[in-house]
Scaffold this active site. Structure first.
Site, PDB file in Angstrom:
ATOM      1  CE  LYS A  61      24.939   8.937  49.375  1.00 21.82           C
ATOM      2  NZ  LYS A  61      24.372   8.072  48.309  1.00 21.82           N
ATOM      3  CG  HIS A 189      29.863   4.547  44.296  1.00 19.87           C
ATOM      4  ND1 HIS A 189      30.633   5.428  43.562  1.00 19.87           N
ATOM      5  CD2 HIS A 189      28.664   5.168  44.470  1.00 19.87           C
ATOM      6  CE1 HIS A 189      29.940   6.525  43.322  1.00 19.87           C
ATOM      7  NE2 HIS A 189      28.745   6.401  43.868  1.00 19.87           N
ATOM      8  CD  GLU A 264      24.084   2.861  44.874  1.00 23.82           C
ATOM      9  OE1 GLU A 264      24.979   3.656  45.232  1.00 23.82           O
ATOM     10  OE2 GLU A 264      23.918   1.750  45.412  1.00 23.82           O
TER      11      GLU A 264
END
Length: 410
Positions: A61, A189, A264
């Protein structure tokens, strides 16, 4: 890697910045990006050096440019995808489904059906309704429960939307167990652009507690996903976060414990690799009450283009004046505006700037993260083109890796 043919070779001793200046001097009028492919490769080597036990799964993204994805695929990263479209784009490059985590905790049924057919097995979840959906559509999936652990300071907070509270995680695991689903690990996250390194220690410790609790009901977790939040600007450093992560992993998930650790990173890989050059196409003089002048500069990119990051990524940009005119005037207050007819299309300012002229340029560094994927053509304004450059050493490394990968596939 077919796209390697689209990378321009930098002459010995020349930088991507110098290539940008050469393009400006050639008479180009449109805003454009310069992408330093070597910067992405250098970032990958830095990651492997400073976080050797953590496998990077690039957050698509952040910047889904085919060039970026091809380079990272050649380097062997995994991919964090959040939709059918992102999964399809990565799979089309030849990435193995095992190198993808579908890290969106709330997924449309059609997206789940797609990844089930494509063989993307690892999916995240954070709520009971999602478990029932997955049980109906993809019961053989390898699931990862996402817990919430927010940084005290982050560029983009995600916990308000994603992640089950730690105290509510175990009942959710019990539901998964009752449904016969296979939960294989924990993810979190802390927030994009994290400036609170100790939060990683808290999150990893919380994950360890959930690993142990899950074992009591028959789960054998083998995956820890520590998410994103890693800095990517030129003046930032990975060191503080890496020190905390490495220390926490040594304490709670030591090497040899049978747990695979992934992360990530997004902006870490691409933010500093992109530099944007914008032309001043118009200028307006404003008379201040004290008799001094201030100036409004209109450039050919704005918040509906590359600078959407100001609104959606809470970015702060710094203009670097690149003058082509010979005028040598005193600094004055200036504001920089985008090209559309929207009164909110302001890039930055007011701030002190050397007085610029029509035909001069403003350059913006660290423009590779959460910029191009969100750009649109509002008011018919074009999205800047990307010009990729790399030195011969970088190109040779990518060619050698690609050749080796092809041989291994035989």
């Amino acid at each position: 890697m077919e796209l390697i043919k689209e990378i321009a070779v930098l002459e010995s001793g020349r930088s991507a910045w110098q290539a940008m200046e050469q393009m400006i001097n050639s008479g180009i009028q449109d805003a454009f990006f310069v992408m330093d492919v070597g910067e992405i490769v250098r970032r990958h080597h830095e990651w492997k050096l400073k976080l050797p036990s953590v496998e990077p799964f690039y957050a698509v993204k952040c910047n889904d440019s085919p060039m970026v994805l091809e380079v990272l695929n050649a380097l062997g990263t995994g991919f964090d995808c959040a939709s059918e479209g992102e999964c399809a784009k990565v799979l089309a490059m030849g990435a193995d489904p095992s190198r993808i985590i579908f890290a969106n905790t709330v997924k449309p049924a059609s997206h789940i059906n797609f990844v089930a057919k494509a063989g993307v097995a690892t999916l995240t979840f954070d709520n009971e309704e999602e478990l029932y959906k997955i049980q109906a559509l993809y019961p053989s999936a390898k699931l990862v429960i996402r817990i919430r652990c927010d940084a005290s300071s982050a560029q983009c907070v995600l916990g308000m939307k994603f992640g089950v509270e730690v105290e509510d995680a175990f009942p959710l695991l019990e539901t998964a167990r009752a449904l016969g689903l296979d939960v294989v690990g924990v993810s979190f996250h802390v927030g994009s652009g994290c400036s609170d390194p100790p939060v990683f220690q808290r999150a990893i410790q919380a994950a360890r507690g959930l690993f142990d609790a899950a074992k009591r009901i028959g789960f054998e977790f083998t995956l820890l996903d520590i998410g994103g939040g890693f800095p990517g600007n030129k003046d930032s450093s990975l060191d503080n976060i890496a020190d905390v992560v490495n220390s926490a992993l040594k304490e709670f998930f030591p090497v040899g414990c049978g747990v695979r650790v992934i992360a990530e990173p997004g902006r870490f890989y691409v933010a500093s690799a992109y530099t944007l050059a914008t032309l001043i196409h118009s200028k307006r003089r404003v008379k201040n009450k004290d008799g001094t002048n201030s100036f409004m500069y209109y450039i050919n990119d704005g918040i509906y283009g590359s600078f959407n990051c100001l609104k959606y990524d809470h970015a702060v940009v710094k203009p670097i004046p690149l003058k082509r005119s010979k005028a040598n005037k005193e600094p004055a207050i200036g504001t920089i505006w985008g090209p559309t007819c929207d009164g909110e299309d302001q890039v930055t300012g007011p701030l002190m700037l050397p007085e610029m002229e029509i035909g001069d340029w403003f350059v913006f560094e660290n423009m590779g993260a959460y910029t191009l994927p969100i750009s649109c053509g509002f008011n018919g304004m074009p999205v800047p083109e990307v010009n990729a450059f790399a030195d011969e050493k970088t190109l040779l490394e990518l060619k050698n890796i690609t050749t080796l990968n092809k041989k291994n596939d035989l």
